[in-house]
Design a protein around this motif. Structure first.
Motif, PDB file in Angstrom:
ATOM      1  N   THR A   1       8.719  74.404  53.654  1.00 58.59           N
ATOM      2  CA  THR A   1       8.578  72.931  54.324  1.00 58.59           C
ATOM      3  C   THR A   1       9.938  72.425  54.076  1.00 58.59           C
ATOM      4  OG1 THR A   1       6.433  72.559  52.956  1.00 58.59           O
ATOM      5  CG2 THR A   1       7.684  70.684  53.519  1.00 58.59           C
ATOM      6  N   ASP A   2      10.672  73.073  53.152  1.00 59.42           N
ATOM      7  CA  ASP A   2      12.147  72.580  53.163  1.00 59.42           C
ATOM      8  C   ASP A   2      12.961  72.896  54.517  1.00 59.42           C
ATOM      9  OD1 ASP A   2      11.571  71.428  50.906  1.00 59.42           O
ATOM     10  OD2 ASP A   2      12.733  73.065  49.869  1.00 59.42           O
ATOM     11  N   THR A   3      12.527  74.067  54.961  1.00 57.41           N
ATOM     12  CA  THR A   3      13.108  74.604  56.215  1.00 57.41           C
ATOM     13  C   THR A   3      12.654  74.070  57.375  1.00 57.41           C
ATOM     14  OG1 THR A   3      13.092  77.171  55.207  1.00 57.41           O
ATOM     15  CG2 THR A   3      13.366  76.657  57.598  1.00 57.41           C
ATOM     16  N   LEU A   4      11.308  73.568  57.334  1.00 60.93           N
ATOM     17  CA  LEU A   4      10.898  72.773  58.673  1.00 60.93           C
ATOM     18  C   LEU A   4      11.491  71.447  58.792  1.00 60.93           C
ATOM     19  CD1 LEU A   4       7.321  73.672  58.157  1.00 60.93           C
ATOM     20  CD2 LEU A   4       8.630  74.269  60.503  1.00 60.93           C
ATOM     21  N   VAL A   5      11.614  70.880  57.404  1.00 62.01           N
ATOM     22  CA  VAL A   5      12.344  69.309  57.261  1.00 62.01           C
ATOM     23  C   VAL A   5      13.539  69.432  57.644  1.00 62.01           C
ATOM     24  CG1 VAL A   5      12.852  67.505  55.762  1.00 62.01           C
ATOM     25  CG2 VAL A   5      10.395  68.660  55.682  1.00 62.01           C
ATOM     26  N   SER A   6      14.558  70.429  57.254  1.00 60.30           N
ATOM     27  CA  SER A   6      15.765  70.468  57.597  1.00 60.30           C
ATOM     28  C   SER A   6      16.002  70.770  59.466  1.00 60.30           C
ATOM     29  CB  SER A   6      16.640  71.566  56.954  1.00 60.30           C
ATOM     30  OG  SER A   6      16.089  72.926  57.580  1.00 60.30           O
ATOM     31  N   GLU A   7      15.149  71.228  59.828  1.00 59.55           N
ATOM     32  CA  GLU A   7      15.026  71.153  61.277  1.00 59.55           C
ATOM     33  C   GLU A   7      14.559  69.907  62.164  1.00 59.55           C
ATOM     34  OE1 GLU A   7      16.356  73.747  63.114  1.00 59.55           O
ATOM     35  OE2 GLU A   7      17.101  74.728  61.468  1.00 59.55           O
ATOM     36  N   GLY A   8      14.037  68.857  61.300  1.00 57.27           N
ATOM     37  CA  GLY A   8      13.471  67.812  61.711  1.00 57.27           C
ATOM     38  C   GLY A   8      12.125  67.761  61.776  1.00 57.27           C
ATOM     39  N   VAL A   9      11.254  68.644  61.343  1.00 59.99           N
ATOM     40  CA  VAL A   9       9.830  68.767  61.440  1.00 59.99           C
ATOM     41  C   VAL A   9       9.173  68.561  60.167  1.00 59.99           C
ATOM     42  CG1 VAL A   9       7.745  70.068  62.023  1.00 59.99           C
ATOM     43  CG2 VAL A   9      10.069  70.192  63.344  1.00 59.99           C
ATOM     44  N   THR A  10       8.329  67.385  59.939  1.00 62.29           N
ATOM     45  CA  THR A  10       7.917  67.291  58.444  1.00 62.29           C
ATOM     46  C   THR A  10       6.320  67.654  58.678  1.00 62.29           C
ATOM     47  OG1 THR A  10       9.239  65.327  58.014  1.00 62.29           O
ATOM     48  CG2 THR A  10       7.140  65.896  56.716  1.00 62.29           C
ATOM     49  N   PRO A  11       5.838  68.741  58.186  1.00 64.06           N
ATOM     50  CA  PRO A  11       4.506  69.146  58.314  1.00 64.06           C
ATOM     51  C   PRO A  11       3.481  67.910  57.902  1.00 64.06           C
ATOM     52  CG  PRO A  11       5.713  70.674  56.972  1.00 64.06           C
ATOM     53  CD  PRO A  11       6.762  69.635  57.044  1.00 64.06           C
ATOM     54  N   GLY A  12       2.429  67.769  58.834  1.00 63.17           N
ATOM     55  CA  GLY A  12       1.451  66.617  58.286  1.00 63.17           C
ATOM     56  C   GLY A  12       0.167  67.192  58.386  1.00 63.17           C
ATOM     57  N   LEU A  13      -0.717  66.717  57.084  1.00 64.96           N
ATOM     58  CA  LEU A  13      -2.045  66.984  57.143  1.00 64.96           C
ATOM     59  C   LEU A  13      -2.606  65.847  57.200  1.00 64.96           C
ATOM     60  CD1 LEU A  13      -4.290  69.253  56.671  1.00 64.96           C
ATOM     61  CD2 LEU A  13      -3.806  68.867  54.028  1.00 64.96           C
ATOM     62  N   ALA A  14      -3.847  65.697  57.801  1.00 63.35           N
ATOM     63  CA  ALA A  14      -4.745  64.715  57.680  1.00 63.35           C
ATOM     64  C   ALA A  14      -6.035  65.072  57.217  1.00 63.35           C
ATOM     65  CB  ALA A  14      -4.998  64.190  59.170  1.00 63.35           C
TER      66      ALA A  14
END
Ligand SMILES: Nc1nc(=O)c2c([nH]1)NC[C@@H]1CN(c3ccc(C(=O)N[C@@H](CCC(=O)O)C(=O)O)cc3)C=[N+]21
Length: 297
Positions: free
Chosen positions: A22-35
């Motif tokens: 998740t940290d890797t994704l966020v540092s690339e500007g992508v915050t994982p989202g779950l509905a």
């Protein structure tokens, strides 16, 4: 000595790896989202959905939650799914099962964009799993694979008996057990309510996976010494406790423990893994949809 498998510990370990992704994704500007979408007044369903949202928060996944009245028409649920399918900040969609009787379960599962189907229940994802090319492995069977691997239980060449043939546990579990590769290569028998002599099957097993939804139906007399016992059941039975119920599995824990080499308890066994693997599938979904590479645990 019988090993009591600690699902919370194994779940935490996987969650740590998922949080790093998740940290890797966020540092690339992508915050994982779950509905999560809940269309039910059932207390247990409410508990499970809030546990999923809490896990999101701990990991840094953005959680979105929708509640739809249990007497609303199916179209209200479909419209919500359509909206979430179109929302680029939502990478995973989970509609909590069961849905009310007037809502066709299959229509719900097929409405979800297969790329966002983090439960792995859409026919496209089921097909990929059976073909040995899984995109999102269903959370509970995937979690059980992790438990077996972490506990050092070999599946190759072993006799595995799955008790229960549900779409969400029994069928995908059996499919994973017969796949080529690690966690697979097991000789797998699927038993169910019409099985003639269940005890004869379970006594012959090296690994028993109880997922029938019947409280304490598998007891020690049905097991041979040295069996690995995985209890998927989470049954609320009336009891004289603060909550008015207690949780019991599909396995009679004490008598099974006396025979088992290793056994999962309820609670604290398979349940925590189900949540951990949902988080796993959500970061995988975010990675697939964004093109940002991650290394999943
Ligand atoms: N679309 C969909 N996806 C699901 O994954 C799904 C679902 N619907 N419907 C219901 C079942 C049930 N489920 C559980 C997950 C974790 C625990 C869990 O972590 N249980 C704790 C105890 C919780 C308690 O105290 O009640 C434990 O076993 O230690 C339980 C149940 C996911 N489900």
């Amino acid at each position: 000595m019988t090993t009591i498998i600690d699902g919370n510990e194994i779940g935490d370990q996987i969650t740590e790896g998922v949080a790093a992704c998740t940290d890797t994704l966020v540092s690339e500007g992508v915050t994982p989202g779950l509905a999560t979408v809940l269309m039910s007044d059932d207390g247990a369903s409410e508990t499970y959905v809030s546990m999923k949202q809490q896990a999101c928060e701990e990991i840094g996944i953005e959680g979105f939650h929708y509640e739809i009245g249990a007497d609303e028409p199916a179209e209200t649920l479909f419209a919500t799914i359509d909206e979430l399918n179109a929302d680029p900040t939502v990478h995973g969609i989970l509609v909590q099962m069961p849905v009310p009787d007037h809502v066709n379960k299959r229509d719900v599962l097929e409405r979800i964009d297969p790329m966002k189907d983090v439960d792995g229940f859409h026919p496209e994802n089921v097909g990929r799993l059976v073909a040995g090319n899984a995109r999102y492995k269903p959370c509970t069977p995937h979690g059980i694979q992790k438990i077996l691997a972490e506990t050092g239980v070999e599946t190759e060449g072993k006799d595995a008996v799955v008790v229960g043939r549900s779409d969400i546990v029994g069928k995908p579990m059996a499919n994973l057990l017969i796949q080529y590769g690690p966690g697979g290569n097991a000789t797998t028998t699927v038993c169910h309510s019409r099985t003639d002599d269940l005890a004869e099957k379970t006594r012959n097993a090296d690994i028993v996976i109880a997922a029938a939804g019947v409280p304490e139906m598998i007891d020690g007399s049905m097991l041979s010494d040295g069996t690995t016992v995985i209890d998927v059941g989470i049954n609320r039975v009336d009891a004289d406790t603060d909550k008015g119920y207690e949780l019991v599995g599909d396995v009679d824990f004490e008598s099974a423990k006396a025979k088992a080499d290793a056994i999962t308890p309820v609670p604290g066994g398979v349940g925590p893994l189900t949540i951990a693997m949902l988080m796993y599938n959500t970061v995988k979904a975010a990675s697939l949809q964004s093109g940002v590479d991650i290394s999943l645990p």
